[in-house]
Design a protein around this motif. Structure first.
Motif, mmCIF file in Angstrom:
data_model
loop_
_atom_site.group_PDB
_atom_site.id
_atom_site.type_symbol
_atom_site.label_atom_id
_atom_site.label_comp_id
_atom_site.label_asym_id
_atom_site.label_seq_id
_atom_site.Cartn_x
_atom_site.Cartn_y
_atom_site.Cartn_z
ATOM 1 N N LEU A 302 131.129 19.667 120.183
ATOM 2 C CA LEU A 302 131.414 20.896 120.911
ATOM 3 C C LEU A 302 130.827 22.140 120.262
ATOM 4 O O LEU A 302 130.560 23.130 120.951
ATOM 5 N N GLN A 303 130.624 22.121 118.948
ATOM 6 C CA GLN A 303 130.096 23.327 118.287
ATOM 7 C C GLN A 303 128.588 23.481 118.475
ATOM 8 O O GLN A 303 128.035 24.535 118.159
ATOM 9 N N HIS A 304 127.916 22.451 118.990
ATOM 10 C CA HIS A 304 126.462 22.527 119.128
ATOM 11 C C HIS A 304 125.966 22.199 120.525
ATOM 12 O O HIS A 304 124.764 22.095 120.737
ATOM 13 N N THR A 305 126.878 22.052 121.474
ATOM 14 C CA THR A 305 126.473 21.569 122.785
ATOM 15 C C THR A 305 126.983 22.468 123.895
ATOM 16 O O THR A 305 128.178 22.743 123.999
ATOM 17 N N ASP A 306 126.054 22.903 124.726
ATOM 18 C CA ASP A 306 126.365 23.622 125.956
ATOM 19 C C ASP A 306 125.056 23.711 126.741
ATOM 20 O O ASP A 306 123.967 23.731 126.153
ATOM 21 N N ALA A 307 125.182 23.760 128.051
ATOM 22 C CA ALA A 307 123.975 23.818 128.883
ATOM 23 C C ALA A 307 123.190 25.104 128.686
ATOM 24 O O ALA A 307 122.010 25.180 129.059
ATOM 25 N N SER A 308 123.807 26.131 128.087
ATOM 26 C CA SER A 308 123.105 27.402 127.875
ATOM 27 C C SER A 308 122.622 27.587 126.440
ATOM 28 O O SER A 308 122.107 28.660 126.092
ATOM 29 N N ALA A 386 136.303 22.603 127.996
ATOM 30 C CA ALA A 386 134.909 22.647 127.555
ATOM 31 C C ALA A 386 134.372 21.238 127.302
ATOM 32 O O ALA A 386 133.222 20.926 127.647
ATOM 33 N N MET A 387 135.206 20.386 126.719
ATOM 34 C CA MET A 387 134.784 19.004 126.466
ATOM 35 C C MET A 387 134.450 18.294 127.780
ATOM 36 O O MET A 387 133.427 17.598 127.876
ATOM 37 N N TRP A 388 135.293 18.464 128.777
ATOM 38 C CA TRP A 388 135.055 17.833 130.080
ATOM 39 C C TRP A 388 133.788 18.379 130.724
ATOM 40 O O TRP A 388 132.974 17.641 131.279
ATOM 41 N N ARG A 389 133.596 19.701 130.625
ATOM 42 C CA ARG A 389 132.402 20.314 131.194
ATOM 43 C C ARG A 389 131.136 19.796 130.506
ATOM 44 O O ARG A 389 130.143 19.467 131.171
#
Length: 423
Positions: A302-308, A386-389
């Motif tokens: 979660l600290q390194h992952t997001d679509a943006s 956020a994890m689910w997203r």
């Protein structure tokens, strides 16, 4: 600027009406100039970098007291004897599940402190750090020196598409997608067969409960290059062999020592299982162990992952770009148990030598410096949401060059739709 994937700006109706998006987009024409590491460090009070072995050991003592209290309290109300009635079975399952979760949550605090040892943030003496860190990590079957080395590379090459380490995004070919997004094999086919929600649930389960051992054995989430900078080309970069392509020859003895510690730990657990039976050891040790692994993978994921959040290929990556691609999140009560490792992670990637007990003050300082520039990532989304997203929206990147953003298999046409389009 090298060719890469475009950033998706979307509203995810499955999560919240408004989805957090990183304010920094390196592809934008008006992207701010990044500060140097020295300029960022100058914004932090100097005393935040002062390390105290005594103070750090007090946190070890605090966590150990909580773990001991948990063991004692559990021993007074639960038994490892197999239940014989429905009521006993209910108490057994829920009681030992409660113990596993909270004991694992407490022991993750020890894990984080051992991680501080590996970084040199625990005390001014690295010999002392390694002594304490080795004991705490090996007790949790972590090969201390091996992971110390690979994790240092994770910090050196954060969000590097080829030379990164840990949670390096896979490309569309790795996921079984063809040149025109045909679903050929592997995850692409699994996703279509399972559906969006079931596949996201599988992503969460596989990350949290399989991710750590798979990573240690070099079977998932590793980088693409060996220690000499050459492609792995099918070689396994595991954490146990001194000859693993992950490690330089000069640390072979340390790798051997770490592996011997894991083998000794497993041997002792085997002895306990032989002496007292498998069920008591599963209840008292393996349950919490599984939760510890889940927490540490969750944080890294979660600290390194997001679509943006951008990932960079060679030629686009810089150390500051990589470090600033980290995200802080609020973990509520778990911040107390885990020494704020998730809510001060941006600071941690910029200055891993800053001890955890000063990280909040240092984070407030860098936030004041970076946020007006649009360079501080804080996602207020509740972490389970956020994890689910992320499990639904972050599956692959298009390639390993330029600047890439994670994309979702949910946006890939289904096989039947592609066939209709081509006919």
């Amino acid at each position: 600027m090298g060719k890469g994937g475009q950033r998706n700006n979307f509203t995810d109706n499955t999560a919240q009406p408004k989805v957090w998006t990183s304010s920094y987009n390196p592809l934008a024409k008006d992207a701010p100039k990044l500060p140097t590491k020295g300029e960022i460090k100058a914004s932090i009070p100097a005393h935040c970098f002062k390390r105290s072995g005594v103070k750090s050991m007090m946190y070890v003592l605090r966590d150990t007291i909580m773990a001991s209290a948990m063991v004692y309290a559990t021993s007074q109300v639960l038994t490892t004897d197999l239940p014989t009635t429905a009521n006993e079975a209910l108490v057994f399952v829920f009681g030992w599940s409660f113990y596993a979760f909270w004991m694992g949550t407490i022991l993750t605090g020890h894990w984080v402190l051992a991680h501080e040892c590996g970084h040199g943030a625990f005390s001014p003496s690295q010999d002392f750090n390694d002594f304490i860190g080795f004991i705490m990590h090996q007790a949790l079957l972590v090969p201390y020196y091996a992971w110390q080395y690979s994790h240092a590379k994770h910090h050196r090459r954060t969000n590097h598409l080829t030379d990164g380490e840990s949670h390096v995004p896979s490309n569309k070919e790795d996921n079984g997608l063809g040149e025109n997004l045909e679903r050929n094999t592997f995850y692409a086919v699994m996703h279509e067969a399972m559906g969006d929600g079931a596949f996201a649930a599988f992503q969460i389960w596989s990350h949290l409960f399989l991710g750590w051992p798979l990573y240690l054995f070099g079977l998932a989430s590793t980088g693409r290059l060996d220690v000499r900078g050459k492609p792995l080309d099918g070689r396994t970069a595991d954490h146990f062999r001194p000859s693993s392509p992950m490690f330089p020859e000069k640390i072979s003895f340390k790798i051997t020592l770490s592996t011997a510690g894991v083998v000794a730990g497993l041997g002792y657990l085997g002895y306990l299982m032989y002496t007292y039976g498998a069920l008591p050891v599963i209840c008292w040790y393996w349950g919490p162990y599984t939760i510890v692994n889940a927490w540490l993978v969750l944080y890294t994921w979660l600290q390194h992952t997001d679509a943006s959040i951008p990932h960079y290929g060679e030629g686009e990556w810089t150390w500051v770009r990589g470090a600033l691609s980290t995200i802080d999140r609020d973990y509520g009560i778990f911040d107390f148990f885990h020494h704020r490792i998730g809510s001060t992670h941006v600071l941690h990637h910029l200055f891993h030598e800053c001890p955890c007990y000063n990280a909040l003050e240092a984070t407030q300082a860098i936030k004041a410096f970076l946020e007006p520039k649009g360079l501080y990532n804080y996602d207020p989304t509740p972490w389970p949401v956020a994890m689910w997203r992320i499990a639904r929206r972050c599956h692959y990147v298009e390639g390993s060059t330029g600047i890439q953003y994670l994309k979702s298999l949910e946006d890939v046409p289904l096989t039947k739709d592609l066939k209709k389009k081509s006919s």
